[in-house]
Design a protein around this motif. Structure first.
Motif, PDB file in Angstrom:
ATOM      1  N   CYS A 154      -7.896  -1.188   1.101  1.00 24.42           N
ATOM      2  CA  CYS A 154      -7.239  -1.053   2.412  1.00 24.42           C
ATOM      3  C   CYS A 154      -7.367  -2.370   3.170  1.00 24.42           C
ATOM      4  N   TRP A 155      -6.250  -2.838   3.707  1.00 20.65           N
ATOM      5  CA  TRP A 155      -6.261  -4.120   4.430  1.00 20.65           C
ATOM      6  C   TRP A 155      -7.131  -4.068   5.675  1.00 20.65           C
ATOM      7  N   VAL A 195       1.355  -6.492   6.847  1.00 20.92           N
ATOM      8  CA  VAL A 195       0.948  -6.885   5.490  1.00 20.92           C
ATOM      9  C   VAL A 195       0.930  -5.681   4.528  1.00 20.92           C
ATOM     10  N   CYS A 196       0.639  -4.487   5.070  1.00 20.13           N
ATOM     11  CA  CYS A 196       0.448  -3.301   4.223  1.00 20.13           C
ATOM     12  C   CYS A 196       1.675  -3.006   3.367  1.00 20.13           C
ATOM     13  N   PRO A 232      -3.331  -3.939  -1.129  1.00 18.34           N
ATOM     14  CA  PRO A 232      -4.633  -4.493  -0.704  1.00 18.34           C
ATOM     15  C   PRO A 232      -5.577  -4.764  -1.875  1.00 18.34           C
ATOM     16  N   ALA A 272      -6.402 -10.255   5.333  1.00 20.86           N
ATOM     17  CA  ALA A 272      -5.081  -9.677   5.611  1.00 20.86           C
ATOM     18  C   ALA A 272      -4.207 -10.627   6.424  1.00 20.86           C
ATOM     19  N   CYS A 278       0.849  -1.196   0.000  1.00 24.09           N
ATOM     20  CA  CYS A 278       0.000   0.000   0.000  1.00 24.09           C
ATOM     21  C   CYS A 278       0.886   1.249   0.000  1.00 24.09           C
ATOM     22  N   ASP A 309     -10.287  -5.762   4.993  1.00 19.12           N
ATOM     23  CA  ASP A 309     -10.235  -7.076   4.344  1.00 19.12           C
ATOM     24  C   ASP A 309      -9.803  -8.154   5.344  1.00 19.12           C
TER      25      ASP A 309
END
Ligand code: SF4
Length: 312
Positions: A297-298, A278-279, A284, A304, A266, A301
């Motif tokens: 955006c994670w 994760v970002c 995402p 993630a 991201c 979600d």
């Protein structure tokens, strides 16, 4: 530099879609791509399609595009002075534009130009046709540019920061004019702006761009009352609120990423106070919150954590 990276949106008939975001996020490159006005070289559209009336605009030859530009899809730029030729009367400029696209007589074109000046609220249009651009105020010049853009009854009008060079009173008049013209002609408008005040007044739907991507999109109500992307929330928090006494402006810290080497994950990670592991690693997926409202955006979600676990 990858100025625009996989932007996707639809534009419906008779609506105003606002594309918002800070300078350098790819708004203007997106609109210039639709018009095929990106100078090549050095710029090029690498892949994707721009569908208009069943044609992919990215595949058309330049003469075909020239027929579409101005006649079917028109564009208004930020500064009316640079859009008008200072040495030619506004009447000549409007008439010339009509004759380029329509097989009508000069007299008929003049009649159309007069009707259009009247529609955009230029008083005494018959006399004003004979004047040069410097004889008009900034607001009037922008009205003339709008008249030129609409004179061939385009289906799509792209307005790139059309009110930035104008003071607030004139800005309000021009925005009212957009709404009025849309009601009368049914034209679809893509409004490119960084000004959320302008967006709140005229947009039906809003797409928020960041680092060459649309990170959130939805109806005006969804974006203003239920923003979900931290960047959208940051943009809204940084707008002055006259209704909240003593409220402080909260700027978005940091700077956008370098698009010469865009981040893998991201692009907002470095500035986001919600950023997770994760970002930074994976961009995402698009999450739909309603038919129109989607966000990259994670936080939205649930996959993630799974994605992160699979990478370990
Ligand atoms: Fe912030 Fe992560 Fe959402 Fe990007 S994906 S906006 S870094 S929470």
């Amino acid at each position: 530099m990858k100025a625009v990276r996989g932007v996707t949106f639809d534009l419906y008939k008779g609506e105003t879609l606002a594309i918002v975001g800070e300078s350098g996020c790819g708004k203007s490159v997106t609109s210039q791509s639709i018009m095929r006005l990106i100078p090549n070289p050095p710029g090029k559209i690498v892949h994707g399609s721009i569908l208009f009336r069943g044609n992919d605009l990215t595949k058309l030859k330049e003469p075909q595009m020239r027929n579409i530009r101005g006649a079917d899809i028109s564009m208004i730029f930020q500064d009316p002075m640079t859009a008008l030729n200072p040495t030619i009367t506004v009447g000549e400029q409007i008439i010339e534009g009509i004759l380029q696209h329509e097989s009508i007589t000069r007299q008929e074109a003049k009649k159309k130009a007069l009707e259009m000046l009247d529609l955009v609220g230029i008083p005494n249009p018959k006399e004003r046709l004979k004047h040069h651009p410097h004889q008009f105020s900034g607001g009037m010049r922008q009205r003339i540019v709008i008249a030129m853009a609409l004179v061939c009854q385009p289906e799509v009008l792209i307005a790139d920061e059309p009110t930035t060079a104008l003071d607030v009173t004139i800005q309000a008049q021009i925005l009212d004019l957009f709404k009025d013209i849309q009601k009368k002609t049914g034209v679809s408008i893509i409004l490119i702006t960084h000004d959320l005040g302008v967006v709140a007044q005229v947009a039906d739907r809003i797409a928020v761009m960041y680092a060459g991507k649309i990170v959130e999109a939805g109806s005006r109500r969804e974006i203003f009352y239920n923003p979900q992307h931290p960047y959208t929330k940051g943009l809204l928090n940084s707008v002055p609120r006259l209704d909240l006494e003593g409220a402080e402006l909260i700027p978005i810290g940091g700077t956008p990423p370098d698009l010469f080497s865009p981040p893998k994950g991201c692009p907002f990670t470095a500035r986001c106070s919600y950023a997770m592991e994760v970002c930074d690693r994976v961009y995402p997926f698009k999450t739909y919150l309603s038919n129109e409202h989607h966000v990259d955006c994670w936080l939205q979600d649930e996959r993630a954590t799974k994605i992160l676990a699979s990478m370990k």
